[in-house]
Design a protein around this motif. Structure first.
Motif, mmCIF file in Angstrom:
data_model
loop_
_atom_site.group_PDB
_atom_site.id
_atom_site.type_symbol
_atom_site.label_atom_id
_atom_site.label_comp_id
_atom_site.label_asym_id
_atom_site.label_seq_id
_atom_site.Cartn_x
_atom_site.Cartn_y
_atom_site.Cartn_z
ATOM 1 N N ARG A 289 0.597 -1.133 -0.153
ATOM 2 C CA ARG A 289 -0.018 -0.140 -0.146
ATOM 3 C C ARG A 289 0.851 1.255 -0.044
ATOM 4 O O ARG A 289 0.550 2.201 -0.638
ATOM 5 C CB ARG A 289 -0.931 0.116 1.149
ATOM 6 C CG ARG A 289 -2.119 -0.862 1.036
ATOM 7 C CD ARG A 289 -2.916 -0.723 -0.264
ATOM 8 N NE ARG A 289 -3.733 0.513 -0.010
ATOM 9 C CZ ARG A 289 -4.931 0.679 0.478
ATOM 10 N NH1 ARG A 289 -5.446 -0.403 0.794
ATOM 11 N NH2 ARG A 289 -5.515 1.835 0.270
ATOM 12 N N ILE A 290 2.111 1.226 0.652
ATOM 13 C CA ILE A 290 2.952 2.568 0.504
ATOM 14 C C ILE A 290 3.629 2.571 -0.641
ATOM 15 O O ILE A 290 3.896 3.911 -1.161
ATOM 16 C CB ILE A 290 4.001 2.466 1.722
ATOM 17 C CG1 ILE A 290 4.204 3.800 2.344
ATOM 18 C CG2 ILE A 290 5.143 1.590 1.391
ATOM 19 C CD1 ILE A 290 3.192 4.441 3.033
ATOM 20 N N GLN A 291 3.733 1.718 -1.384
ATOM 21 C CA GLN A 291 4.259 1.804 -2.831
ATOM 22 C C GLN A 291 3.101 2.545 -3.691
ATOM 23 O O GLN A 291 3.433 3.389 -4.487
ATOM 24 C CB GLN A 291 4.647 0.330 -3.435
ATOM 25 C CG GLN A 291 5.834 -0.336 -2.817
ATOM 26 C CD GLN A 291 6.118 -1.514 -3.433
ATOM 27 O OE1 GLN A 291 5.913 -1.694 -4.609
ATOM 28 N NE2 GLN A 291 6.372 -2.657 -2.721
ATOM 29 N N HIS A 292 1.786 2.165 -3.481
ATOM 30 C CA HIS A 292 0.986 2.822 -4.376
ATOM 31 C C HIS A 292 0.913 4.508 -3.841
ATOM 32 O O HIS A 292 0.619 5.338 -4.569
ATOM 33 C CB HIS A 292 -0.286 2.099 -3.846
ATOM 34 C CG HIS A 292 -0.542 0.795 -4.909
ATOM 35 N ND1 HIS A 292 -1.315 1.219 -5.881
ATOM 36 C CD2 HIS A 292 -0.487 -0.459 -4.647
ATOM 37 C CE1 HIS A 292 -1.532 -0.286 -6.567
ATOM 38 N NE2 HIS A 292 -0.950 -0.923 -5.456
ATOM 39 N N TRP A 293 0.968 4.693 -2.469
ATOM 40 C CA TRP A 293 1.098 5.998 -2.053
ATOM 41 C C TRP A 293 2.049 6.774 -2.713
ATOM 42 O O TRP A 293 2.196 7.915 -3.060
ATOM 43 C CB TRP A 293 1.247 6.168 -0.510
ATOM 44 C CG TRP A 293 1.507 7.441 -0.016
ATOM 45 C CD1 TRP A 293 0.281 8.311 0.405
ATOM 46 C CD2 TRP A 293 2.408 8.147 0.440
ATOM 47 N NE1 TRP A 293 0.845 9.354 0.778
ATOM 48 C CE2 TRP A 293 2.158 9.398 0.827
ATOM 49 C CE3 TRP A 293 3.894 7.794 0.485
ATOM 50 C CZ2 TRP A 293 3.128 10.210 1.472
ATOM 51 C CZ3 TRP A 293 4.831 8.564 0.849
ATOM 52 C CH2 TRP A 293 4.331 9.906 1.267
#
Length: 335
Positions: A289-293
């Motif tokens: 999810r932090i990669q998408h952010w």
């Protein structure tokens, strides 16, 4: 007799890995020879040399007996240039500034909490630091003024002059653990489904609950070190977390968006999962999810750091699409 310091080393290469092997041949002049290529056999190690352009050659493999092996390093499947190493290290330095930051030639000297190496070391970030002498006088004066030990950040290749400084006085320096820098591109990320009952959130600053979960190499940090985590950086910070439906934080990470060489990077670190929630895939879900952010914030690439012997961490990040980019370590003057 000249003492030799440990060099960067990767263990347990597998069939198909691209490696560089340094071997010692006692009857040859010089004694050292390097082989770069792909592993096609184990026990003994057999490497098929790399052809021009970085592709596997069609030649027979070179068998390397155990007694000749000096260094085996697993390389990225892609070619990594010195400028690529520098770009990632510059982006990292921007994400972890010291409280005091000064330049000596192409070396960035940082003094912070005195604990974490990233914010308390001199880094070779200039374009010619791989060839120029290390400005030791200026570095020693800076750290003496801040009452901190001299600590050199030594990335592969661009840190060769620093490695020579340390090698010249091996008894005067202590080497820290080898740190693996892993990267991946953020284009075409797959959708991420969170475990049932959990929510994802990114805040501009951490609260006490986030800070209370963070540890550096398994140890809680004192307040001044925790404060440095949220100090203003040359970029943007995000403090990610997974929460239960009742609002309890069960996993955290620190993310940064910084730029170098006209490239924008997501860096993330400080991944922690509450003990009661481990082995449920939360670290993987939070990392995804932090990669998408990061992609939403404009980053095209992501990087992270993990101690090379942390097999669980390397395994987690490999599942998230990261591969080895380069390695670095820190050397602290102890006398």
């Amino acid at each position: 007799m000249t003492s030799r310091l440990p060099r960067f080393r990767s263990h347990d290469p597998k069939i198909g890995d691209r490696v560089v092997v340094r071997r010692r041949i006692n009857d040859a002049d010089p004694h050292w020879t390097d082989v770069i290529g792909h592993v096609i056999g184990l026990n003994p190690l057999v490497v098929r040399p790399q052809s021009v352009g970085g592709m596997p050659s069609t030649s027979d493999g070179i068998e390397i007996p155990d007694h000749q092996l000096e260094v085996v390093k697993i390389l990225s499947p892609r070619t990594i240039r010195n400028s690529d190493i520098r770009a990632v290290e510059v982006a990292t330095a921007k994400a972890f500034p010291g409280l005091a930051n000064e330049w000596a030639g192409g070396w960035l000297m940082r003094a912070g909490d005195g604990i974490t190496e990233r914010s308390n070391s001199a880094s070779p970030l200039g374009p010619t630091t791989g060839f120029d002498p290390v400005p030791m006088d200026e570095i020693e004066e800076f750290y003496a003024a801040h009452r901190l030990p001299v600590r050199l950040h030594i990335p592969e290749r661009i840190g060769k002059p620093a490695h020579r400084v340390v090698s010249a006085e091996p008894d005067a320096w202590t080497l820290g653990p080898e740190i693996l820098v892993m990267t991946r591109e953020l284009e075409g990320l797959a959708p991420v489904a969170l475990p049932e009952g959990l929510q994802f959130r990114v805040d501009e600053q951490p609260d006490d609950e986030w800070l209370g979960m963070y540890h550096f190499r398994g140890r809680a940090l004192p307040p001044e070190a925790l404060e440095l985590l949220r100090t203003r950086i040359d970029g943007q910070m995000g403090f990610g977390r997974l929460l239960t439906s009742l609002g309890q934080t069960v996993a955290i990470t620190r993310a940064t968006i910084t730029s170098a060489e006209s490239r924008t990077f997501l860096g993330y670190s400080a991944v922690e999962v509450a003990p009661a929630y481990r082995r449920r895939g939360l670290g993987t879900a939070l990392g995804a999810r932090i990669q998408h952010w990061g992609a939403d914030m404009g980053a095209g690439e992501a990087y992270l750091q993990v101690i090379s012997r942390n097999e669980a961490g390397v395994g987690l990040y490999s599942k998230l699409g990261f591969t080895e980019h380069h390695r670095h370590r820190y050397a602290e003057r102890t006398r």
